[in-house]
Structure formats: structure tokens, C-alpha cells
Scaffold this motif. Sequence first.
Motif, PDB file in Angstrom:
ATOM      1  N   HIS A  71     -23.832  38.039 -47.352  1.00  0.00           N
ATOM      2  CA  HIS A  71     -23.794  38.839 -48.587  1.00  0.00           C
ATOM      3  C   HIS A  71     -22.827  40.003 -48.516  1.00  0.00           C
ATOM      4  O   HIS A  71     -22.312  40.431 -49.538  1.00  0.00           O
ATOM      5  CB  HIS A  71     -25.205  39.324 -48.948  1.00  0.00           C
ATOM      6  N   SER A  93     -30.863  37.498 -47.205  1.00  0.00           N
ATOM      7  CA  SER A  93     -30.314  37.209 -48.535  1.00  0.00           C
ATOM      8  C   SER A  93     -30.724  38.237 -49.583  1.00  0.00           C
ATOM      9  O   SER A  93     -30.229  38.183 -50.706  1.00  0.00           O
ATOM     10  CB  SER A  93     -30.727  35.808 -48.988  1.00  0.00           C
ATOM     11  N   TYR A 136     -17.906  32.618 -50.075  1.00  0.00           N
ATOM     12  CA  TYR A 136     -17.761  32.686 -51.535  1.00  0.00           C
ATOM     13  C   TYR A 136     -18.503  33.836 -52.192  1.00  0.00           C
ATOM     14  O   TYR A 136     -18.451  33.980 -53.402  1.00  0.00           O
ATOM     15  CB  TYR A 136     -18.224  31.367 -52.161  1.00  0.00           C
ATOM     16  N   LYS A 137     -19.229  34.632 -51.422  1.00  0.00           N
ATOM     17  CA  LYS A 137     -19.977  35.719 -52.078  1.00  0.00           C
ATOM     18  C   LYS A 137     -19.042  36.921 -52.197  1.00  0.00           C
ATOM     19  O   LYS A 137     -18.030  36.832 -52.866  1.00  0.00           O
ATOM     20  CB  LYS A 137     -21.251  36.019 -51.298  1.00  0.00           C
ATOM     21  N   ARG A 143     -33.073  40.156 -58.170  1.00  0.00           N
ATOM     22  CA  ARG A 143     -31.942  40.504 -57.314  1.00  0.00           C
ATOM     23  C   ARG A 143     -30.666  40.516 -58.171  1.00  0.00           C
ATOM     24  O   ARG A 143     -30.422  39.589 -58.939  1.00  0.00           O
ATOM     25  CB  ARG A 143     -31.824  39.484 -56.191  1.00  0.00           C
ATOM     26  N   HIS A 162     -33.377  34.895 -44.692  1.00  0.00           N
ATOM     27  CA  HIS A 162     -32.835  33.702 -45.344  1.00  0.00           C
ATOM     28  C   HIS A 162     -33.547  32.452 -44.842  1.00  0.00           C
ATOM     29  O   HIS A 162     -33.969  32.403 -43.685  1.00  0.00           O
ATOM     30  CB  HIS A 162     -31.325  33.585 -45.090  1.00  0.00           C
ATOM     31  N   SER A 201     -25.135  36.113 -55.217  1.00  0.00           N
ATOM     32  CA  SER A 201     -24.388  35.170 -54.385  1.00  0.00           C
ATOM     33  C   SER A 201     -23.183  34.579 -55.112  1.00  0.00           C
ATOM     34  O   SER A 201     -22.573  33.638 -54.615  1.00  0.00           O
ATOM     35  CB  SER A 201     -25.316  34.058 -53.897  1.00  0.00           C
TER      36      SER A 201
HETATM   37  N1  DSN Z   1     -28.360  32.019 -50.080  1.00  0.00           N
HETATM   38  C1  DSN Z   1     -28.348  31.830 -51.504  1.00  0.00           C
HETATM   39  C2  DSN Z   1     -28.351  33.132 -52.237  1.00  0.00           C
HETATM   40  O1  DSN Z   1     -28.326  34.171 -51.579  1.00  0.00           O
HETATM   41  O2  DSN Z   1     -28.391  33.135 -53.471  1.00  0.00           O
HETATM   42  C3  DSN Z   1     -27.175  30.983 -51.943  1.00  0.00           C
HETATM   43  O3  DSN Z   1     -25.960  31.492 -51.491  1.00  0.00           O
END
Ligand code: DSN
Length: 433
Positions: free
Chosen positions: A221, A193, A246-247, A379, A143, A52
Motif C-alpha cells: 500500500h 492492507s 499497481y497501488k 477504507r 493481509h 488499492s
Molecule cells: N489487497 C487488496 C486490497 O488491499 O484492496 C487488493 O489489492
Amino acid sequence: MSPDALAAAGNAFDDSLDTYFRNGLADADGDVAALIRAEGDRQSRGIELIASENVVSRAVLEAQGSWFCNKTVEGYPGARYHGGAEIADALETLGERRACALFGARQANLQPHSGSQANLAVFSALLKPSDPVLGLDLKCGGHLSHGSSANISGKVYDIRAYGLRPDDGRIDMDQLRDAARKHRPKLIVAGGSSYPRELDLKGFREIADEVEARLLVDMAHFAGLVAGQVLGNPVDYADIVTTTTYKSLRGARGGMILWNDEGLSRPLRSAVFPGVQGSPLLHMMAAKAVGLGEALQPAFKDYARRVRNNARALADEMMNCGLKVVTDGTDTPLILVDLSGLETDGQTASDALAAIGITCNKNLIPNDPRPPSTASGLRFGVSAMTSRGIRESDIRRVGRWVADCLLGRMQDTGRVRQDVERMARSFRYYPMP
Ligand code: DSN
């Protein structure tokens, strides 16, 4: 306070104004400045593989620290509750236009402070309390904000889950269809996620249409890969698309909502404000607009292609070295490693990798017997290192370090820590303050 003391306090305040407006952080607050320097040092000497995370441009950083930080508005462009909002209106409109142009959507809302806030707003716009919702099981990569019992979504709505096929770890579209026929959800949620594969967007749409449910795709993502035209565009299939910015999209921290149907505009906008939020963060809105402008440049398509190639190379190298990767690969920036056959758990494994300078996060694997606090998986994501310029040959070397560490084959962790740092420092970063 005596009149003299009051006068002295007044003078002290007047005297402080010069430094208040002139001093930078290093002069004004050495403690916080030192922590920021330390974090910069930590980031530049490690291999950052948290899925992330990403690395924003200098321009995005600058916009986040801009004068917009001082401005309060509520409402939307042209209909605000506070004065002096003309420039904020221009900013928000510019950001919305860029978002629409980038994703081919008719409408955008850049006010959500986060992806979870964006999802909460969508739920509250479309649903009444106790309405049925069908989302990917958290244990299968969903998520928290899609219906976890620990999240408000799971407390207010009647959440039903769909899962993965046991043989290949991909979303079980037959099970999803059966669950949709049985539970008649008002909303189906796609995305998660830690699901590493491209979604069958057409399949989701068909199932939603069959049961007359709305379809929400949370592309947080993989939004960068959609923007870079590496993956199919959920806006073409879903009623509503949410994302973080922001990812893989590589912009400021925050969330965003996209949709086409004008009939959804009023409920969605009022669900964000005043429904679940107050004033938007205009400095982050400015930074979101900058990031979206960058994603509209041709170079972003190259970035997105590199992210996908790096992710596939990392997964491939990990598997070549003997690690088990969920679904045997990835279509997205993220990779989920299954540690269940090893003498370790997610917490221990991520600590071991952190000790050699590689950062990732513990994560549940499909139907994980362990709780999230330890978990049986790790991950990884490549968006941040790709932004710093890492190429496939180096990401494969990182994959070998990860495998050696997790499989107990690493002889000299001190030497590897140095090699990791040497590699990390060879990639570009902001100049250190
Ligand atoms: N949703 C959380 C993750 O995927 O790490 C924070 O963005």
C-alpha cells in the motif's frame, strides 16, 4: 465434414485473417468495447477512493496491450525453456534494474502475478510446512496472504498474530516482542492492507534479530511513498520486501520481490518459478518496467508528496466533520474510518457513498464485531485521485461530502451526485474512445 465443407471452412478462415489483424476492438467485439467504454465513463465521472487502485499512464496501458502478450517464456534471463527469448530477457533485465535502482535493492524479481503470489513465493522459499510465522492479525489490518486461515498461508504454516495497542490503534511493538519470544517464529511479516501508519522498521528488525527470524515487509500500500522518499525504505531493514506494483506505486497490475542477500536469490527465484508460477506475463512485465521508469523520474517525488498531503487532508477534514478515523490520521495513502458509533455498517455506508459517485470499500476495523461481509469500517485511499490531479482543497470538499452522507446530514443527494460528477470530470483522464 465433406471435402467441400472443409474447403469452405478453410476459405472462411483465410478470409478472416485480414480482419483478425486489422480490426480494433470496436469493430471486432462491440459487446466488450461497450463495456470498456462504460467502465471508462464510470471511472471518469466518479471520485475513486479505493485504496488499492490507481490510474496508470497511457504508456503503461499501451505496454500492457503490446506484442509481448504473445510471448511465452519460463525461467529467467539467460536460462529459459523456450526459444526466441532474447528480447524478453532484455525486458526482464531492464525491469529488474529499474526496480533495484528505485528501491536501492541488489536483487529484484518482477515475475509474481500479484502481491499474494509474491508473498506465497517468499513463504515457500523460507519455510517448511508448519513452521511458525508471526504476522499482523487480519482483524487489525493484516493481509489475507500473511496467514489468514482462509488463505493457503494459514493452512500450511503455523500462524501466530500480533495486534494493535487498544489506546491508539498503532502496532503494539511490546506485544510483538513478547509473541516473538514465545513463538520463536521463523518469519515475521510486517505490513498489511488497512494499517494507515508508518511501520517502525527499526523496531521490527531488532525483534527479528533477537529471535533469529527473517523479516518480510509487504509494502504494497505504501510502496509509492517509499519510491518517492516520503516514507522510510523497508529494503534497508528487511530480509525481503514484497509489493504490488499497481497501488501507490502507480504501475501495472502485479507483484514484485526485492532483497539484498545473494544467498536468498536461488531459493526466491525458484520459489516463484517453478515453485508457485509458470510463465510470467511479459506484457505486464513490460508495463511494470514502464511504471518503474516513471517512478524514477523527479516528478514522482512530487506525486508521492501530494499523495501523503491529500491523505492527511482527507483524514483531517473527515475528523473535523465528526467522523472517527482509526489512529486519528494517516502516514500513508490510506485512511480507515470507524463507523462503530453510527447507525450503519460498512456495506450500507459504501453503498450510500457509491450512490453519490464516491467509491471506497467496506473494511474491518480493529477488533471488529462484524464479519468482513458487512464490517464496521470504510477504507479510503487517495492515490488514484492524486494521479488525476486532485488538490487539497478539493479532497477536503470530498471529505465533507463523505461525512455529510455517513452522518445523515445530506439533504439533496441528487444535487451532490451532480457536484461530484462535475468535480470528477474536471480532472484529467485518458481521452474517451
Ligand atoms: N489487497 C487488496 C486490497 O488491499 O484492496 C487488493 O489489492
